[in-house]
Every structure is written in structure tokens, then in C-alpha cells.
Scaffold this motif. Sequence first.
Motif, PDB file in Angstrom:
ATOM      1  N   ALA A 178       0.823  -1.214   0.000  1.00 26.59           N
ATOM      2  CA  ALA A 178       0.000   0.000   0.000  1.00 26.59           C
ATOM      3  C   ALA A 178       0.854   1.260   0.000  1.00 26.59           C
ATOM      4  CB  ALA A 178      -0.927   0.006   1.211  1.00 26.59           C
ATOM      5  N   ILE A 179       2.079   1.158   0.463  1.00 25.43           N
ATOM      6  CA  ILE A 179       3.008   2.292   0.411  1.00 25.43           C
ATOM      7  C   ILE A 179       3.715   2.335  -0.949  1.00 25.43           C
ATOM      8  CG2 ILE A 179       5.030   3.365   1.475  1.00 25.43           C
ATOM      9  CD1 ILE A 179       2.565   3.362   3.249  1.00 25.43           C
ATOM     10  N   LEU A 180       4.060   1.159  -1.471  1.00 28.84           N
ATOM     11  CA  LEU A 180       4.857   1.077  -2.697  1.00 28.84           C
ATOM     12  C   LEU A 180       4.063   1.434  -3.952  1.00 28.84           C
ATOM     13  CD1 LEU A 180       7.391   0.281  -4.289  1.00 28.84           C
ATOM     14  CD2 LEU A 180       6.657  -2.103  -4.126  1.00 28.84           C
ATOM     15  N   ILE A 181       2.886   0.861  -4.125  1.00 31.53           N
ATOM     16  CA  ILE A 181       2.141   1.018  -5.380  1.00 31.53           C
ATOM     17  C   ILE A 181       1.793   2.479  -5.683  1.00 31.53           C
ATOM     18  CG2 ILE A 181      -0.015   0.440  -6.572  1.00 31.53           C
ATOM     19  CD1 ILE A 181       0.143  -2.323  -5.204  1.00 31.53           C
ATOM     20  N   PRO A 182       1.245   3.254  -4.727  1.00 34.28           N
ATOM     21  CA  PRO A 182       0.953   4.667  -5.037  1.00 34.28           C
ATOM     22  C   PRO A 182       2.201   5.486  -5.339  1.00 34.28           C
ATOM     23  CG  PRO A 182      -0.227   3.951  -3.070  1.00 34.28           C
ATOM     24  CD  PRO A 182       0.776   2.889  -3.381  1.00 34.28           C
ATOM     25  N   SER A 183       3.325   5.128  -4.724  1.00 35.11           N
ATOM     26  CA  SER A 183       4.563   5.874  -4.977  1.00 35.11           C
ATOM     27  C   SER A 183       5.002   5.737  -6.430  1.00 35.11           C
ATOM     28  CB  SER A 183       5.680   5.371  -4.051  1.00 35.11           C
ATOM     29  OG  SER A 183       5.380   5.662  -2.701  1.00 35.11           O
ATOM     30  N   VAL A 184       4.839   4.538  -6.988  1.00 34.36           N
ATOM     31  CA  VAL A 184       5.217   4.309  -8.377  1.00 34.36           C
ATOM     32  C   VAL A 184       4.166   4.883  -9.328  1.00 34.36           C
ATOM     33  CG1 VAL A 184       5.723   2.532 -10.099  1.00 34.36           C
ATOM     34  CG2 VAL A 184       6.521   2.248  -7.754  1.00 34.36           C
ATOM     35  N   ALA A 185       2.893   4.813  -8.920  1.00 32.27           N
ATOM     36  CA  ALA A 185       1.811   5.306  -9.778  1.00 32.27           C
ATOM     37  C   ALA A 185       1.777   6.827  -9.873  1.00 32.27           C
ATOM     38  CB  ALA A 185       0.468   4.794  -9.259  1.00 32.27           C
ATOM     39  N   SER A 186       2.214   7.519  -8.821  1.00 29.32           N
ATOM     40  CA  SER A 186       2.098   8.975  -8.751  1.00 29.32           C
ATOM     41  C   SER A 186       2.755   9.701  -9.921  1.00 29.32           C
ATOM     42  CB  SER A 186       2.670   9.484  -7.418  1.00 29.32           C
ATOM     43  OG  SER A 186       2.602  10.884  -7.337  1.00 29.32           O
ATOM     44  N   PRO A 187       4.022   9.408 -10.267  1.00 26.68           N
ATOM     45  CA  PRO A 187       4.623  10.134 -11.396  1.00 26.68           C
ATOM     46  C   PRO A 187       3.965   9.805 -12.733  1.00 26.68           C
ATOM     47  CG  PRO A 187       6.083   8.392 -10.632  1.00 26.68           C
ATOM     48  CD  PRO A 187       4.992   8.520  -9.616  1.00 26.68           C
ATOM     49  N   VAL A 188       3.463   8.572 -12.875  1.00 23.70           N
ATOM     50  CA  VAL A 188       2.769   8.203 -14.114  1.00 23.70           C
ATOM     51  C   VAL A 188       1.496   9.024 -14.272  1.00 23.70           C
ATOM     52  CG1 VAL A 188       1.636   6.329 -15.363  1.00 23.70           C
ATOM     53  CG2 VAL A 188       3.711   5.865 -14.031  1.00 23.70           C
ATOM     54  N   LEU A 189       0.734   9.156 -13.189  1.00 19.68           N
ATOM     55  CA  LEU A 189      -0.485   9.963 -13.225  1.00 19.68           C
ATOM     56  C   LEU A 189      -0.156  11.432 -13.500  1.00 19.68           C
ATOM     57  CD1 LEU A 189      -2.371   8.413 -10.168  1.00 19.68           C
ATOM     58  CD2 LEU A 189      -2.924   8.110 -12.590  1.00 19.68           C
ATOM     59  N   LEU A 208       2.312  12.588 -15.318  1.00 22.11           N
ATOM     60  CA  LEU A 208       2.594  12.726 -16.749  1.00 22.11           C
ATOM     61  C   LEU A 208       1.304  12.788 -17.564  1.00 22.11           C
ATOM     62  CD1 LEU A 208       5.586  10.233 -17.193  1.00 22.11           C
ATOM     63  CD2 LEU A 208       5.671  12.722 -17.236  1.00 22.11           C
ATOM     64  N   LEU A 209       0.342  11.965 -17.180  1.00 23.60           N
ATOM     65  CA  LEU A 209      -0.937  11.963 -17.883  1.00 23.60           C
ATOM     66  C   LEU A 209      -1.696  13.271 -17.670  1.00 23.60           C
ATOM     67  CD1 LEU A 209      -2.119   8.303 -17.083  1.00 23.60           C
ATOM     68  CD2 LEU A 209      -1.166   9.170 -19.236  1.00 23.60           C
ATOM     69  N   MET A 210      -1.655  13.787 -16.429  1.00 17.62           N
ATOM     70  CA  MET A 210      -2.383  15.017 -16.112  1.00 17.62           C
ATOM     71  C   MET A 210      -1.799  16.229 -16.828  1.00 17.62           C
ATOM     72  SD  MET A 210      -5.002  14.606 -14.055  1.00 17.62           S
ATOM     73  CE  MET A 210      -5.177  16.265 -13.431  1.00 17.62           C
ATOM     74  N   THR A 211      -0.493  16.256 -17.004  1.00 22.07           N
ATOM     75  CA  THR A 211       0.169  17.425 -17.593  1.00 22.07           C
ATOM     76  C   THR A 211       0.401  17.273 -19.090  1.00 22.07           C
ATOM     77  OG1 THR A 211       2.324  16.461 -16.984  1.00 22.07           O
ATOM     78  CG2 THR A 211       1.345  18.043 -15.447  1.00 22.07           C
ATOM     79  N   ARG A 212       0.077  16.078 -19.618  1.00 22.99           N
ATOM     80  CA  ARG A 212       0.256  15.798 -21.050  1.00 22.99           C
ATOM     81  C   ARG A 212       1.705  15.971 -21.488  1.00 22.99           C
ATOM     82  NH1 ARG A 212      -5.193  18.561 -23.753  1.00 22.99           N
ATOM     83  NH2 ARG A 212      -6.707  17.360 -22.520  1.00 22.99           N
ATOM     84  N   VAL A 213       2.600  15.587 -20.607  1.00 19.71           N
ATOM     85  CA  VAL A 213       4.020  15.583 -20.972  1.00 19.71           C
ATOM     86  C   VAL A 213       4.247  14.425 -21.933  1.00 19.71           C
ATOM     87  CG1 VAL A 213       6.354  15.205 -20.124  1.00 19.71           C
ATOM     88  CG2 VAL A 213       4.792  16.667 -18.845  1.00 19.71           C
ATOM     89  N   GLY A 214       4.860  14.692 -23.090  1.00 17.46           N
ATOM     90  CA  GLY A 214       5.095  13.671 -24.094  1.00 17.46           C
ATOM     91  C   GLY A 214       6.568  13.350 -24.267  1.00 17.46           C
ATOM     92  N   PHE A 215       6.840  12.431 -25.196  1.00 14.57           N
ATOM     93  CA  PHE A 215       8.224  12.026 -25.426  1.00 14.57           C
ATOM     94  C   PHE A 215       9.088  13.208 -25.871  1.00 14.57           C
ATOM     95  CE2 PHE A 215       6.054   7.904 -25.992  1.00 14.57           C
ATOM     96  CZ  PHE A 215       6.803   7.151 -25.089  1.00 14.57           C
TER      97      PHE A 215
END
Length: 404
Positions: free
Chosen positions: A171-182, A184-191
Amino acid sequence: MNAKTFRRLFGFLVLPMLGAISPLIALPAITSNFGALAWASVAIAQSVGAAGGVLVELGWGLNGPQRVARARAANQRQILATSLATKGVAFVVIGPVAAVVSVLLAPGYEIAAALVAVGATGVGLTASWFFVGTGSPSKIMITDSLPRIIAVIIATVAISLGAPLLVYGLAILIPSVASPVLALLMTRVGFVDFRTVRGRRILIAIRLQMVALSGRAVSALYIALPITLVSIVSPQSVAVFASIERLQRMTLTVLQSVPNFMQGWVGRAPDRELRLRRATRSILLNAIMGAAAGAVFGALAPWVSSVLFSGVVTVSFTLSALGGCMIFIVCVSRATGNIALVALRDIRAISLSALAGALVGVPSILLLSAHLGPLGGLLGEIMAELTVLLIQLWAVKRALKIGT
């Protein structure tokens, strides 16, 4: 204060509260189902992971918000891409090290401790600092706060139904890894935004963050690692010391909302004179807030500890009073350092204060906790934080005098 400013302040106030409350949800379940030994293992792993998280964060939370606040939209996306690329490299290196150290130091529940340590290290991957700079508290909620709350609630229910402690680590690990992915999606940062940080450029970007990181890294010795230090010289004191540590750090997490809001507020000032005026006001406001919060903490912490830790561990009024003093000191230093000295472009003074705090704090925590137990550990922390504050106040005063 107009309606837009009020909404931003409210958002920055509520989100740290949610972040602080989420671990509280699990504490009664952990202590009632697994006892003080499990709590000590989790606390040590979180301490080690928090120190690792500071290294992974690479100082972006210090110089990033005001930098983003002044940048155009396209440059903001590139800054975020650069930060996440550099943080990702740091996490791959530091995460496994944190896991090994926590396993060696934790008194039991090794697998759970390793997961907690890696997850706590992964907190450094968060893009919350970016949304502080852009004044977007709702995006902090979506990318960081909400996933952590949901994960901890699920883990708490599972533990109450008989699941092993390692569920909390997940429960500590999964949100930590998911946070930066979310993020990127929210800010529409692309390659295309990552093109400036490929190959050797990642190492160059990391090197450019070294000044900001140096202060953060050294400060981790007396901010994130006290529980670990106490476990080395006084293992029997860990459960009690970790309890007062956790309560005061959660209180400080909630109070972080005000300096978070002010970082963007100061950074958006159109000229140096207005920036410095706002920075000075922020010091006064944080001092008033810290004094009030410290007094409330000193009065309520003993009662709160008996509830949160299921009566397994309790905090004395002496410890709670000292915890309140520390809360006041940290609130003021957050304003003198992260706001005023950043506005004055004096990051090196922050690093110097952190180094002095570590030189005072580490030996003080080790020596005093060995003789006085939890009381000594807390006194060592206060000595470190007071040293930091005095040096930062001197640096602010000197810089303002030079600028006039």
C-alpha cells in the motif's frame, strides 16, 4: 484575499491533511494485530525509506516550485520531464539499497519492512512540487493524495481481516510508483519533452541539482533518520520514540500547506522587492502558525497516541511538550529556508544550515538517546533544528542588509 487565492490556499491546506491522515488509518490495525515489534519494524523501514526518498527527490522540491511558477507552459513541461527522468534513475539505484538496510535494521517482518522502505523511497518520485509551483492543488489530490488514501484503506481492511503485514508495504509502494505516471498523464508531458534529458544529459541534469540536493541530503540525517539512529543505540526505545516522531511529522505534513502555498505566491511576484516583502511576511505567518500548532500538539499528543497505537505505546506529556517546541522551530525554518533564502537565491546558505544541523544533530541523537532513551532522541532533534533555524535567520538578515 480574493476567491481564487482562497481556493488555492484551501486546496493546499486540505491535501496535506489527507496525506497525513492516510497512514493514521492503518496504525491501529498494525499495532492491534501485530504489536509493538511490527510497529517498530515499520517505523524503521519508513525512516530509512524517507531518507532514500530525499535523495531520489534530488532537491526539486526546494528550487522547483518557484522556478516553475516563473516559467512558460512549454518550459514547465520540460522541467517536469527533466525532474522525473532524473528521479527515476535515482530511484532505481537507491530503492534496493533502502530495502537491504531496512531488512538489516528492522527487528522482524523483514519482507514487509523491505516493501515499506522501497515505497517510502518512492515518495521522492512525486510531482507534487510541480503542482505547488503551478498553483494546482486539485492535481496533487488526483496524482498523489487520493491513490495513497485508497491504498492504505484497502490495506487496513485487509490486515483487520487477517492479511499479513506485507500488504501495508504494498500500500506504500504502489501509489509511490503510480504517482509520477499519473502526473505525466495530467500534464500531457510527451516524449518530445524528454528529448533534453536522454543519455548523458540525465547525468548533467542530476549534477545541476547537486546544490539543492546537498542541503536536502544532509538534512535527511536529522529529519528522516532519527528513528534509525535511535534503533542503533537504544533498540528498546524505538517504539515510543517512533510514536512521538510519527505524530509530530504528521502534524508538520499538515502544516506544510502554508509554506507550499507561499512558495508559488512568492515565486510569482513580478520583481525582487515584492518577492522579498512576501518572503518576510511568510516568516511571520509561519511563526504564528507554528506556535499555535505546537501548543495544541503538546496538549493533545498523549491522548492521541493512546488511541492511534491501541494502548501498545503511549507518549508522555514531557515528550509531547518537546514535540510542540520542535514543531514551532521547523515551521519557522521552512519559511526562512524554502521560501526566503530561495527567493534571495541563496541555496548555499540552506545547504550550510543543513550541514550544521547534521553535525549537531546526529551525534546528539546518538549520544542522548543512548542515555535518555526517547527523551534524548527528541532533544537531539531539537538541537539540530534550532541550529538550522539560527543559521538561516542569520543568512536572511545578511542578505537583506546587502540588498539594501
